[in-house]
Design a protein around this motif. Structure first.
Motif, PDB file in Angstrom:
ATOM      1  N   LEU A  54       0.854  -1.196   0.000  1.00 35.59           N
ATOM      2  CA  LEU A  54       0.000   0.000   0.000  1.00 35.59           C
ATOM      3  C   LEU A  54       0.890   1.247   0.000  1.00 35.59           C
ATOM      4  CD1 LEU A  54      -2.824  -0.919   2.539  1.00 35.59           C
ATOM      5  CD2 LEU A  54      -3.029  -0.772   0.067  1.00 35.59           C
ATOM      6  N   SER A  55       1.923   1.221  -0.818  1.00 35.93           N
ATOM      7  CA  SER A  55       2.889   2.323  -0.821  1.00 35.93           C
ATOM      8  C   SER A  55       2.270   3.641  -1.271  1.00 35.93           C
ATOM      9  CB  SER A  55       4.079   1.977  -1.722  1.00 35.93           C
ATOM     10  OG  SER A  55       3.637   1.708  -3.048  1.00 35.93           O
ATOM     11  N   ASN A  56       1.146   3.575  -1.989  1.00 39.06           N
ATOM     12  CA  ASN A  56       0.518   4.809  -2.480  1.00 39.06           C
ATOM     13  C   ASN A  56      -0.592   5.305  -1.562  1.00 39.06           C
ATOM     14  OD1 ASN A  56      -1.145   2.553  -3.267  1.00 39.06           O
ATOM     15  ND2 ASN A  56      -2.310   3.977  -4.541  1.00 39.06           N
ATOM     16  N   GLU A  72      -5.059   8.582  -0.864  1.00 39.89           N
ATOM     17  CA  GLU A  72      -4.510   7.768  -1.945  1.00 39.89           C
ATOM     18  C   GLU A  72      -3.673   8.697  -2.835  1.00 39.89           C
ATOM     19  OE1 GLU A  72      -8.218   4.621  -2.547  1.00 39.89           O
ATOM     20  OE2 GLU A  72      -7.911   6.262  -3.963  1.00 39.89           O
ATOM     21  N   TYR A  73      -2.460   8.310  -3.110  1.00 42.92           N
ATOM     22  CA  TYR A  73      -1.593   9.124  -3.965  1.00 42.92           C
ATOM     23  C   TYR A  73      -1.498   8.460  -5.344  1.00 42.92           C
ATOM     24  CZ  TYR A  73      -0.293  11.748   0.167  1.00 42.92           C
ATOM     25  OH  TYR A  73      -0.335  12.538   1.281  1.00 42.92           O
ATOM     26  N   ARG A  74      -1.955   9.184  -6.362  1.00 42.63           N
ATOM     27  CA  ARG A  74      -1.973   8.638  -7.718  1.00 42.63           C
ATOM     28  C   ARG A  74      -1.177   9.541  -8.670  1.00 42.63           C
ATOM     29  NH1 ARG A  74      -8.293   6.799  -8.527  1.00 42.63           N
ATOM     30  NH2 ARG A  74      -8.534   5.728  -6.506  1.00 42.63           N
ATOM     31  N   LYS A  75      -0.502   8.892  -9.579  1.00 45.58           N
ATOM     32  CA  LYS A  75       0.301   9.623 -10.572  1.00 45.58           C
ATOM     33  C   LYS A  75      -0.567   9.964 -11.783  1.00 45.58           C
ATOM     34  CE  LYS A  75       4.699   9.347 -13.056  1.00 45.58           C
ATOM     35  NZ  LYS A  75       5.884   8.505 -13.345  1.00 45.58           N
ATOM     36  N   VAL A  76      -0.442  11.199 -12.234  1.00 44.79           N
ATOM     37  CA  VAL A  76      -1.228  11.650 -13.407  1.00 44.79           C
ATOM     38  C   VAL A  76      -0.576  11.093 -14.673  1.00 44.79           C
ATOM     39  CG1 VAL A  76      -2.106  13.622 -14.685  1.00 44.79           C
ATOM     40  CG2 VAL A  76      -1.892  13.758 -12.181  1.00 44.79           C
ATOM     41  N   VAL A  77      -1.379  10.350 -15.444  1.00 48.19           N
ATOM     42  CA  VAL A  77      -0.891   9.753 -16.697  1.00 48.19           C
ATOM     43  C   VAL A  77      -1.918   9.995 -17.810  1.00 48.19           C
ATOM     44  CG1 VAL A  77       0.454   7.954 -15.529  1.00 48.19           C
ATOM     45  CG2 VAL A  77      -1.937   7.518 -16.127  1.00 48.19           C
ATOM     46  N   ASN A  79      -2.674   7.567 -20.155  1.00 50.13           N
ATOM     47  CA  ASN A  79      -3.418   6.319 -20.270  1.00 50.13           C
ATOM     48  C   ASN A  79      -3.268   5.511 -18.977  1.00 50.13           C
ATOM     49  OD1 ASN A  79      -4.189   6.675 -23.080  1.00 50.13           O
ATOM     50  ND2 ASN A  79      -2.012   6.319 -23.561  1.00 50.13           N
ATOM     51  N   VAL A  80      -4.374   5.322 -18.276  1.00 49.54           N
ATOM     52  CA  VAL A  80      -4.354   4.629 -16.988  1.00 49.54           C
ATOM     53  C   VAL A  80      -4.232   3.116 -17.196  1.00 49.54           C
ATOM     54  CG1 VAL A  80      -5.635   4.122 -14.873  1.00 49.54           C
ATOM     55  CG2 VAL A  80      -5.695   6.422 -15.861  1.00 49.54           C
ATOM     56  N   LYS A  81      -3.204   2.538 -16.586  1.00 50.59           N
ATOM     57  CA  LYS A  81      -3.022   1.088 -16.635  1.00 50.59           C
ATOM     58  C   LYS A  81      -3.288   0.443 -15.270  1.00 50.59           C
ATOM     59  CE  LYS A  81       0.389   1.279 -20.376  1.00 50.59           C
ATOM     60  NZ  LYS A  81       1.782   0.983 -20.791  1.00 50.59           N
ATOM     61  N   ASP A  82      -3.056   1.207 -14.204  1.00 53.05           N
ATOM     62  CA  ASP A  82      -3.281   0.717 -12.834  1.00 53.05           C
ATOM     63  C   ASP A  82      -4.103   1.751 -12.073  1.00 53.05           C
ATOM     64  OD1 ASP A  82      -3.250  -0.283 -10.294  1.00 53.05           O
ATOM     65  OD2 ASP A  82      -1.069  -0.379 -10.098  1.00 53.05           O
ATOM     66  N   ARG A  83      -5.376   1.437 -11.879  1.00 55.83           N
ATOM     67  CA  ARG A  83      -6.278   2.405 -11.242  1.00 55.83           C
ATOM     68  C   ARG A  83      -5.935   2.652  -9.760  1.00 55.83           C
ATOM     69  NH1 ARG A  83     -10.493   3.946 -14.140  1.00 55.83           N
ATOM     70  NH2 ARG A  83     -11.024   2.781 -16.042  1.00 55.83           N
ATOM     71  N   LYS A  84      -5.183   1.740  -9.150  1.00 55.85           N
ATOM     72  CA  LYS A  84      -4.814   1.915  -7.748  1.00 55.85           C
ATOM     73  C   LYS A  84      -3.758   2.996  -7.558  1.00 55.85           C
ATOM     74  CE  LYS A  84      -5.666  -2.940  -6.598  1.00 55.85           C
ATOM     75  NZ  LYS A  84      -5.020  -4.212  -6.162  1.00 55.85           N
TER      76      LYS A  84
END
Length: 357
Positions: A54-56, A72-77, A79-84
């Motif tokens: 759960l590093s994010n 939840e920390y998410r990287k802006v991309v 094309n989303v490949k990993d929604r987590k």
């Protein structure tokens, strides 16, 4: 009417943490780490996540404001490949138009949305870990106090054992029947001194049990150490103690200084020091005698207040044949043989006493 979901009262929790720190010295940082771990576990329940990584996801705890938040920390991309761990640029800019590809977006997860089961998981985990830590603290604290004395208040009698409150009621201890002074009353509310013999952790996650004694010879030793500065300083040594608890004891003392009388120092001016010891023993008598490396001299001293006329020693059998005036024979032997018995226990020698005209 729908059933109200159980929520977490963090203000109440932080107050409880403050109390734990004050009363049991449980560090706040430890409790916060437990809370963080419990919240992450609950988060995985809510999200249906089985992955341990759960590093994010981060927990933010602010005790001063009484707030706890999960992000939840998410990287802006593009094309989303990993929604987590990722969020599309389009969705990120719905939150803030300034976001661009490569930025990190912090998305708060409302704890209010946690299910009843998840809230209970947090509560039970925190309570369980705190209890475990408290048990560990009590065990370590009192393990270090074994062979010392403690002040306690009689609480109740349970199956012939006396239950004693120590540390202002924070800890319950047991005075087993075999460690009780015969004939001594243990009334609820009575304050007494006790000797700590052991600490054990019983099965089934119960509180550690502190075991006490009122009969142990070292109860007298520790009481005397508290009252006689010369013992604390190492000038006077307690060499041996023979005790029949509740009735009479003999204590052999030795001085490392020719300027200090060990017996007089232990008794104190007008008997004040020994009286301060005796007040904790409910009428038990204590004979303070001078220890000697000369076993014959030591046995004579141990038989006081009787006077010894002559003594023969069998060094092989460690047996002493003692002559006393006929007029002092009963004094040397003592009521029920107690004086001779205690002298033998004190010196470690068998003592045969005879009268002489």
């Amino acid at each position: 009417m729908p059933k109200k979901e159980q929520t977490l009262d963090f203000q109440e929790l932080f107050s409880a943490i403050d109390e734990l720190e004050r009363e049991y010295k449980i560090e706040k940082d430890y409790v916060y780490s437990v809370l963080e771990s419990a919240l992450l576990t609950a988060y995985k329940q809510v999200k249906g996540i089985k992955d341990k990584n759960l590093s994010n996801v981060k927990v933010s705890i602010d005790p001063e404001k009484g707030s706890v938040k999960i992000y939840e920390y998410r990287k802006v991309v593009e094309n989303v490949k990993d929604r987590k761990s990722e969020i599309s640029l389009e969705d990120a800019q719905k939150i803030d138009k300034r976001y661009k590809v490569g930025d990190i977006v912090a998305i708060e997860v409302p704890i209010s949305q946690f299910s009843r089961k998840a809230a209970m998981t947090v509560r039970q985990t925190v309570i369980g870990k705190i209890r475990e830590k408290r048990r560990s603290i009590i065990f370590e604290n009192y393990s270090s106090k074994i062979d010392n004395i403690v002040t306690g208040v009689i609480q109740r009698i349970d199956k012939k054992n006396v239950i004693v409150e120590i540390e202002g009621g924070k800890v319950e201890a047991i005075l087993p029947m075999e460690e009780q002074i015969p004939g001594e009353e243990y009334k609820p509310g009575t304050m007494m001194k006790f000797y700590i013999t052991d600490v054990k952790i019983p099965p089934k996650e119960k509180e550690p049990i502190v075991y006490l004694s009122r009969t142990h010879p070292n109860l007298i030793k520790r009481l005397m150490e508290n009252e006689v500065p010369e013992i604390q300083e190492g000038i006077i040594e307690i060499k041996a103690i023979a005790r029949e608890a509740g009735s009479r004891s003999k204590v052999a003392v030795y001085s490392n200084s020719l300027k200090v009388d060990p017996v007089g120092a232990c008794i104190g001016e007008k008997g004040i020091r020994i009286q301060n010891v005796l007040k904790h023993l409910n009428g038990e008598k204590i004979d303070i005698v001078k220890w000697s490396s000369d076993i014959g001299e030591f046995i004579k001293n141990a038989l006081s207040p009787a006077e010894v006329v002559h003594i023969d020693l069998n060094l092989i059998e460690k047996k002493a044949f003692v002559l006393v005036p006929n007029s002092q024979l009963s004094l040397a032997i003592g009521k029920g043989g107690q004086n001779a018995r205690l002298a033998a226990k004190l010196t470690g020698w068998k003592i045969d006493i005879k009268g002489k005209d």
